[in-house]
Design an enzyme around this catalytic site. Structure first.
Site, PDB file in Angstrom:
ATOM      1  N   LYS A  69      24.908 -30.584   6.859  1.00 15.41           N
ATOM      2  CA  LYS A  69      24.286 -29.819   5.768  1.00 15.41           C
ATOM      3  C   LYS A  69      24.572 -30.481   4.420  1.00 15.41           C
ATOM      4  CE  LYS A  69      25.488 -25.339   5.409  1.00 15.41           C
ATOM      5  NZ  LYS A  69      26.054 -24.946   4.107  1.00 15.41           N
ATOM      6  N   SER A  70      25.811 -30.881   4.189  1.00 15.17           N
ATOM      7  CA  SER A  70      26.164 -31.474   2.887  1.00 15.17           C
ATOM      8  C   SER A  70      25.353 -32.750   2.637  1.00 15.17           C
ATOM      9  CB  SER A  70      27.657 -31.826   2.861  1.00 15.17           C
ATOM     10  OG  SER A  70      28.432 -30.663   2.944  1.00 15.17           O
TER      11      SER A  70
ATOM     12  N   GLY B 224      24.992 -21.904  -1.718  1.00 19.22           N
ATOM     13  CA  GLY B 224      25.787 -22.284  -2.884  1.00 19.22           C
ATOM     14  C   GLY B 224      25.682 -23.771  -3.159  1.00 19.22           C
TER      15      GLY B 224
ATOM     16  N   ASP C 121      35.372 -24.937   5.576  1.00 19.38           N
ATOM     17  CA  ASP C 121      34.385 -24.075   6.239  1.00 19.38           C
ATOM     18  C   ASP C 121      34.770 -23.740   7.682  1.00 19.38           C
ATOM     19  OD1 ASP C 121      32.794 -24.025   3.978  1.00 19.38           O
ATOM     20  OD2 ASP C 121      31.695 -25.828   4.561  1.00 19.38           O
TER      21      ASP C 121
ATOM     22  N   LYS D 112      33.238 -17.700  -0.779  1.00 23.05           N
ATOM     23  CA  LYS D 112      32.210 -18.378   0.021  1.00 23.05           C
ATOM     24  C   LYS D 112      31.036 -17.417   0.237  1.00 23.05           C
ATOM     25  CE  LYS D 112      34.331 -22.256   0.311  1.00 23.05           C
ATOM     26  NZ  LYS D 112      33.770 -23.415  -0.360  1.00 23.05           N
TER      27      LYS D 112
ATOM     28  N   ARG E 142      28.639 -18.297   9.279  1.00 23.57           N
ATOM     29  CA  ARG E 142      29.821 -18.749  10.021  1.00 23.57           C
ATOM     30  C   ARG E 142      30.614 -17.579  10.613  1.00 23.57           C
ATOM     31  NH1 ARG E 142      29.281 -24.169   8.812  1.00 23.57           N
ATOM     32  NH2 ARG E 142      29.020 -24.634   6.613  1.00 23.57           N
TER      33      ARG E 142
HETATM   34  C1  S3P Z   1      30.132 -28.228   0.161  1.00 24.99           C
HETATM   35  C2  S3P Z   1      31.350 -27.999  -0.412  1.00 24.99           C
HETATM   36  C3  S3P Z   1      32.239 -26.888  -0.034  1.00 24.99           C
HETATM   37  C4  S3P Z   1      31.795 -26.210   1.250  1.00 24.99           C
HETATM   38  C5  S3P Z   1      30.314 -26.030   1.331  1.00 24.99           C
HETATM   39  C6  S3P Z   1      29.616 -27.376   1.240  1.00 24.99           C
HETATM   40  C7  S3P Z   1      29.341 -29.386  -0.292  1.00 24.99           C
HETATM   41  O1  S3P Z   1      32.227 -25.935  -1.090  1.00 24.99           O
HETATM   42  O2  S3P Z   1      32.437 -24.970   1.421  1.00 24.99           O
HETATM   43  O3  S3P Z   1      29.941 -25.411   2.544  1.00 24.99           O
HETATM   44  O4  S3P Z   1      28.397 -29.790   0.417  1.00 24.99           O
HETATM   45  O5  S3P Z   1      29.651 -29.925  -1.359  1.00 24.99           O
HETATM   46  P1  S3P Z   1      33.232 -26.090  -2.343  1.00 24.99           P
HETATM   47  O6  S3P Z   1      32.955 -27.365  -2.997  1.00 24.99           O
HETATM   48  O7  S3P Z   1      32.948 -24.937  -3.248  1.00 24.99           O
HETATM   49  O8  S3P Z   1      34.599 -25.997  -1.743  1.00 24.99           O
END
Ligand code: S3P
Length: 447
Positions: free
Chosen positions: A28-29, A101, A328, A355, A402
């Site tokens: 996903k990232s 987010g 996560d 989250k 999740r």
């Molecule tokens: C992510 C960063 C994380 C993670 C999110 C994906 C990203 O959040 O929890 O699911 O892709 O940069 P945080 O940066 O707020 O910890």
């Protein structure tokens, strides 16, 4: 609202050994970043293995609304023709990021470096999440919050900077989203933008920026941190991106295979970037049989094939500095801990409170309603493992994919079935979760 308009409950029942091989969807990232950097680059970016989950599809829509051409060319294959750094056009309507987010916060960073005004919105879960941590550094760079709800929540209207300033910024919490937002805004600034983090967070933005031709230096900072310096106003060039399978999604079949007796499951092409593999390290410390065979990676992102066999786990102490590399994965780790023998203490989980839901409370509630002894002590979660779980509970998923997947994994090995109130949000990150788990032998029953 705490669930979708038409909730779809599901029950997980004690299953026979899970067997077979699978490939979980793309990371996903990396998928979000491939679309965003593709949109900010000049020329064409072809992406294979993109996660076609709702979160990423919302980012694709936002990139179109900001002027990039984004096209699906085949299964998980996408093409982006970008507008160049600082080239986003003013969108006609609010950008809706749904549950995501990451999509919302990274695009805020990219918009902050363009002379446009854009409104960011999302679902009830995203509207409840803090955005100040993102807009604070963006305001230092010259962007301005024109309008927002109390405490900097969505819907939020951001005016990007006409002449963005490069800054030197120390992130207040280990967050790849804050770091990435500053770096993406820094693309449009003259000079060097520096982000310092005292605990290193996932570095996909840095790796992909380099892959697209940016000049970026990442150096160690203190015991666990990084200092990242980006030279602004590069000409980003479109580049091919191969998205490996998401280790955060692989976590669910991996824990399921560990706790369902007799299981033997193979997972293909799981990304093994060391800033994402805290769960695998932790499970191995608990006694998990997880064999890894290295495969070649792409654009700095390594991957491996995993073979996981059912294992008797034991409780351990998980140190706080490991949190960014498995942020996560604590929900599903808590499920593994419930099936382990002995106490597992997971330290330093403050970030779980902000989250998709308050995951610290929601994880404790998920376990408690299924007969597991659990305690929250400050920012720590303590699970008393007994080697087995009673089950029989109805789990509230709080619009959080999740929680839904973790609870269903728990039900595959508990004595009584575990029911979740709504599976709709699983589609945000792992649309194929239910059929894939069924193919491996999981008993997931509509109810
Ligand atoms: C992510 C960063 C994380 C993670 C999110 C994906 C990203 O959040 O929890 O699911 O892709 O940069 P945080 O940066 O707020 O910890």
């Amino acid at each position: 609202m705490t669930h979708s308009d038409h909730p779809t409950p599901l029950q997980a029942r004690r299953s026979a050994a899970l067997r077979g091989s699978a490939r979980v969807p793309g990371d996903k990232s990396i998928s979000h970043r491939a679309l965003i950097l593709g949109a900010l680059a000049v020329g064409e970016t072809s992406i294979s293995g993109l996660l076609e989950g709702e979160d990423v599809l919302n980012t694709a829509k936002a990139m179109r609304a900001l002027g990039a051409q984004v096209e699906r060319t085949g299964e998980f294959a996408w093409k982006v023709s970008g507008v160049g750094v600082a080239g986003f056009a003013q969108p006609d309507a609010a950008l809706d990021f749904g549950n995501s987010g990451t999509g919302c916060r990274l695009v805020m960073g990219a918009v902050a470096g363009c002379p446009i005004v854009a409104t960011f919105d999302g679902d009830a879960s995203l509207r409840g999440r803090p955005m100040r941590r993102i807009v604070d550094p963006l305001e230092l760079m010259g962007a301005r919050v024109v309008d927002c709800r109390d405490g900097g929540r969505l819907p939020l209207t951001l005016a990007g900077a006409r002449d963005p300033l490069p800054i030197r910024y120390q992130t207040p919490v280990a967050s790849a989203q804050i770091k990435s937002a500053v770096l993406l805004a820094g693309l449009s600034a003259p000079g060097v933008t520096t982000v310092i983090e005292t605990e290193a967070s996932r570095d996909h933005t840095e790796l992909m920026l380099r892959h697209f031709g940016a000049e970026l230096v990442s150096e160690p900072e203190g015991a666990h941190g990084r200092r990242i310096s980006l030279t602004g106003q590069p000409e980003l060039r479109g580049a091919p991106v191969v998205v490996p399978a998401d280790p955060s999604s692989a976590a669910f079949p991996i824990v399921a295979a560990l706790i369902v007796p007799g299981s033997d499951v193979v997972l293909a092409e799981v990304m093994t970037n060391p800033l994402r593999t805290g769960l695998f390290k932790t499970l191995r410390e608990m006694g998990a049989s997880i064999e890894e065979s290295e495969l070649r990676g792409d654009a700095g992102e390594p991957m491996a094939q995993f073979r996981v066999r059912a294992s008797q786990l034991r409780g351990i102490d998980v140190p706080p500095e490991r949190a960014p590399s498995m942020i996560d994965e604590y929900l599903v780790l808590a499920v593994a801990a419930a099936f382990a023998e002995g106490t597992t203490r997971m330290r330093g989980l403050k970030e779980l409170r902000v989250k998709e839901s308050d995951r610290l409370e929601a994880t404790a509630a998920m376990l408690r309603v299924n007969g597991v002894a659990v305690e929250i002590d400050g920012d720590d979660l303590i699970v008393e493992g007994k080697g087995h779980v009673a089950g029989g509970g109805l789990v509230a998923t709080h619009m959080d994919h999740r929680i839904a997947m973790s609870a269903l994994v728990m039900g595959l090995a508990s004595q009584q079935p575990v029911t979740v109130d709504d599976t709709a949000f699983i589609a945000t990150s792992f649309p194929d979760f239910i059929p894939m788990m069924r193919r491996l032998g999981a008993e997931l029953v509509d109810c």
